[in-house]
Scaffold this active site. Structure first.
Site, PDB file in Angstrom:
ATOM      1  N   GLY A   1       0.825  -1.195   0.000  1.00 35.32           N
ATOM      2  CA  GLY A   1       0.000   0.000   0.000  1.00 35.32           C
ATOM      3  C   GLY A   1       0.866   1.253   0.000  1.00 35.32           C
ATOM      4  CB  CYS A   2       0.186   4.671  -1.239  1.00 40.35           C
ATOM      5  SG  CYS A   2      -1.493   4.889  -0.593  1.00 40.35           S
ATOM      6  CE1 TYR A   3      -1.780   8.228   3.721  1.00 35.15           C
ATOM      7  CE2 TYR A   3      -3.529   6.656   3.270  1.00 35.15           C
ATOM      8  CZ  TYR A   3      -3.097   7.966   3.391  1.00 35.15           C
ATOM      9  OH  TYR A   3      -3.977   8.995   3.190  1.00 35.15           O
TER      10      TYR A   3
ATOM     11  CB  THR B   1       5.371   2.513   0.340  1.00 31.79           C
ATOM     12  OG1 THR B   1       4.818   1.324  -0.230  1.00 31.79           O
ATOM     13  CG2 THR B   1       6.707   2.805  -0.321  1.00 31.79           C
TER      14      THR B   1
END
Lengths: 341, 341, 341, 341
Positions: free
Chosen positions: C144-146, C148
């Site tokens: 997921g982006c968060y 990362t």
């Protein structure tokens, strides 16, 4: 205390009417309608109004609204206002209609909006700077946002007869597109962008034609609207092209200033500013700021106006109209500055 | 009518005081100072005020200001306010100082700001929700913008004794950095960005320590400020970490709501909102909106507050203080909604 | 030339995969699927790709996609990826899944996402800086982006054992919410605002728990996401709270720098920067910029990371994974700077 | 591998040249100058370039630069470029000058810029779509950003002889004003605003006159620039007013499309798009997107173009010129899409 009703209160103009009325010492919102929000407090939708209003959305008939209100603002879409206005007027209530249903003559409306008018009435075009007959009127059709910024920008010069043509290039904040999310209003599409639309066919052109045509029947009008990354405001750049026979022989800066000051001497919300107006200086207020420059080629005057589309372009002008219709001071409840920065 | 002076009127807080005073029925700005702008109309700098004010910037002495004013707001930088405040107070004028010069005890100030205080006086810390002694005071030190958003967010819970530590992560609009252009405020640097600064060393932490320490002496405070692409507003996310012995045994949502409502029952500008507050709902207003959520792990309560940094975080709170100092209603001239959208 | 397929290409991650692949010398998009856009050129939706790609959206079966592609990116919503992944893997195609379907162990997934998993497989967690086993893998679950931005920010310090707890306060651009308009993404709601949501319950927390727990099993994680007025980017502020016994006795700045440089010595996309990172410096690129400050109280280290949520937080990391899975250089096609200003 | 020098590398165009060259397989930046930044790594100023470049700013003489470089870009202010260009040319280096010093004939330059030219040379006007003689040239004067967007928008129609006059209303991102903070670029002034300036006197008008005059000597040009809340991009709205004798008798949509396609058949960076172009679709790329609409009144064609002011409006076009001057493919190193969203 003037008792005010708002028909169609779930959108931005409804919310803005409530905001402005909360600042008005002589008027009070007593009724706000929304079929789909019936029973809910206005603060649920217009969260900035929490604590200020305990009003709830209602779903009454025109007759009930008329009974309780001295003035009613109809803030519903065009095509819907016509279901409300005659009923309200017939009960003796004063009405300011913020839709497009009554801004144009019957045939022009029907052609422009591609629909049959079910209940036409004559209203006064509610731009008090150009229409002193708003004073005391029973029914006012509040102008469109673009036509307000455009007409006020050049009316004095068009009236003075210099102009062959005006090319209006308008830049609006996205709140003009309403409270409902759309492709255009999607932040990744709007941020850091400029969106032009209806490059030559926007319906507001017809209102501008009408207003400038009253001042100079031969005037040619072009109009192209844009949306820029801003919530509020309309910044209008009017490229006024001078009649061929006057090229190189137009009034100078101070003479043009005099023309503006004369024309707007009784118009408290017009500010002729040195330099170029800015949206920041009018944001949240009912002012229309105007500046201009004469092109060195002597064939063009560039006039720029700045308004808040939700105030002078909609709800604020509506209250200005209400003031004049009910005989109180034009600036009552509207004499405050914008919220810069 | 209270006669008001503004010392240091060229910046955003000065402009905002004028804007707010134009809405106040019981007070009137009669004097505004700026050495470098002496003689110029306020509308030259604060262009949104054109037409509303005919005031010009002046450069009078403290005694002259005191002579003409009942209340004076000092809106000059820290280190400069101390040149004005004693002179004004000694003439019997009430003073609200918006600088940092009088918010902290003498030694704490000198250590935090790395300077000698040349003219210390005791002032009341001007956050009326936590300091009822503002009422009737002669001299009030108006709090910092971050400490206002932070302290109001968690005071009830810190006072109730749950918290071991609060990690404040604050997001401010760039107007907090002032009217002068800088690298940070350069549009290409600020747009589409988040800027963190003084990750652990911002001076406002000391004010938060002071205010929360009064409520719970053992509380640990961390504070990290950010700037986000917005002009106005401070959005404070308070991560309140529960004392170890209370983990899993903290009050539920409705109990916490009760604590807030009790604590703020006499505080008209605090709105406890369902869900999460938003800057839009407080923009331009003196409200502080608060929302919260209890972490499912039972060891954290996340509290969020939203204020307008120039209003509740500066000029609006200053006028709220003025109202209380002069015995008029706390909400006088401030009871209006923000300008959403 | 690696032949690449993209399953679910109508959204931002699909468009971004195409953009990045157009810069990649060793890979080529040969197939992109979308049921609802079947037959339309990709440039109709991703207008920036006009002229660059003549691909059209298709609606093939998994077997057909597998047949034509060496590597497939599944960029469909969670719950849908599981309909594609096993079929693709069984045909011998390498797969990078950008959904959440394979990032967590089976039971954790089912509990977190509240759904039955219909087709579980073991994948490698595709954050190459923490998972060298991505090299040569057949199946990678892209993070997921968060998680990362959060995990990369503090992994070295958590691994070094200082931390009792990390409070993550993340600020994301709105593109993370996808290509479909919504209340949140409506420009008047998002501009000049900060929106917090799922203050304590966002599902990405579980991924962060998993990754940091591998480095320090006792670590406590808190996570609160926000959206700020930006299209791209995640700015993560990690408040790392030091274990009680180490308070006042933590490594100094240069020692912490050494820890970071050691930890990331083989990670080309990590840049440890002096001062505080900024979204502008990583926009459009696959870099993760990291900066930090030790709190003077000795009990907290504030670490800040900046990534582009669509690149290092999604499509760029996916291509980084593809490179490693197929044995080409990790930086191939990704070694370019962001687009500041 | 072409060795490239950049004279004046501290600003946005210098940074953008480096960014673009990092994507170019056939050229390499070997030297970048800045007197005030001498000795500092380029990543100190252009933080997005960290890790990509190890170049440092130098302060060499023109002869030294010429010695080391095959092509030099001069990215210094007008009035300074003339101190570099002749020295570089005389050493046999090819030069692309991004300043205004060589875009106009000597007398026109001196009148427009109000200064004596100290070192005039004849250069090719570097807009390859209108100037095929760029191919193989030794010295190219790179056009202004506004003239690029404006001229490309209407050149085919002006060349076809319909137009009496074109009123250009251009909307630029603020990066065009440069890297130095100013009142205009101050975020609180720029956000949510539109700023018009030099309403009729911007110097770029003279470049547009020159380019369109070559195609139709009688054409009248008006030009008004604006800045909108965006970092990159120029959105040009060209109101093309049809010659009186042709009103109502102009080509229809498909015929106009044919004119554009013919005119630009060898111009890979021009994209004629259905509907209205958007800045997002060209951001970061060298494309110029064009769309148009014929006014129903038959007297106006509204043409809209979108470019990235720092790429097609400056550094990208400079590299396009370099490609053509050195005999490599026009699109080499520039054939990538913009970075939407």
């Amino acid at each position: 205390m003037i008792k005010v009703g708002i028909v169609g209160g779930s959108g931005y103009t409804g919310g803005e009417l409530l905001r402005l009325l909360s600042l008005h010492p002589g008027a009070e919102a007593v009724c706000i309608t929304s079929r789909k929000l019936e029973g809910r407090p206005v603060g649920d939708v217009h969260t900035h109004l929490r604590g200020i209003y305990s009003l709830k959305f209602e779903s009454p008939s025109p007759a009930e609204v008329a009974e309780r209100c001295d003035v009613v603002f109809t803030a519903v879409p065009h095509g819907t206002a016509m279901d409300w206005v005659p009923g309200l007027l017939d009960e003796g209530t004063k009405v300011v209609d913020l839709s497009a249903d009554y801004r144009l003559p019957l045939e022009v409306f029907e052609k422009t909006y591609g629909m049959k008018h079910r209940a036409f009435r004559e209203g006064v075009f509610g731009m008090p700077e150009l229409h002193p007959e708003v004073r005391g009127a029973e029914f006012v059709a509040n102008p469109g946002c673009y036509p307000t910024g455009a007409s006020l920008a050049v009316a004095p010069l068009v009236g003075a007869g210099f102009a062959e043509r005006v090319v209006f290039d308008s830049k609006s904040g996205i709140s003009g597109a309403g409270i409902a999310p759309s492709e255009t209003s999607h932040y990744p599409n709007m941020a850091e962008n400029v969106i032009a639309y209806k490059l030559s066919t926007h319906r507001h052109r017809v209102e501008i034609d009408q207003e400038l045509g009253r001042l100079s029947p031969e005037i040619k009008v072009s109009f192209t609207p844009h949306v820029v990354p801003a919530v509020r405001g309309i910044f209008t750049t009017a490229h006024l092209l001078v009649k061929e026979e006057l090229v190189g022989d137009i009034p100078d800066k101070s003479e043009i200033e005099r023309i503006y000051r004369d024309f707007y001497r009784d118009s408290p919300f017009i500010r002729l500013v040195p330099g170029v107006p800015s949206l920041g200086a009018v944001r949240g207020s009912n002012f229309c700021d105007i500046g201009f420059e004469v092109d060195g080629y002597g064939d063009r005057i560039v006039v720029v106006s700045a308004i808040d589309n939700l105030v002078k372009g909609a709800s604020g002008q509506a209250i200005q109209n209400m003031n004049l219709m009910t005989g109180i001071a034009e600036t009552e409840g509207l004499w405050f500055p914008g919220g810069a920065p």
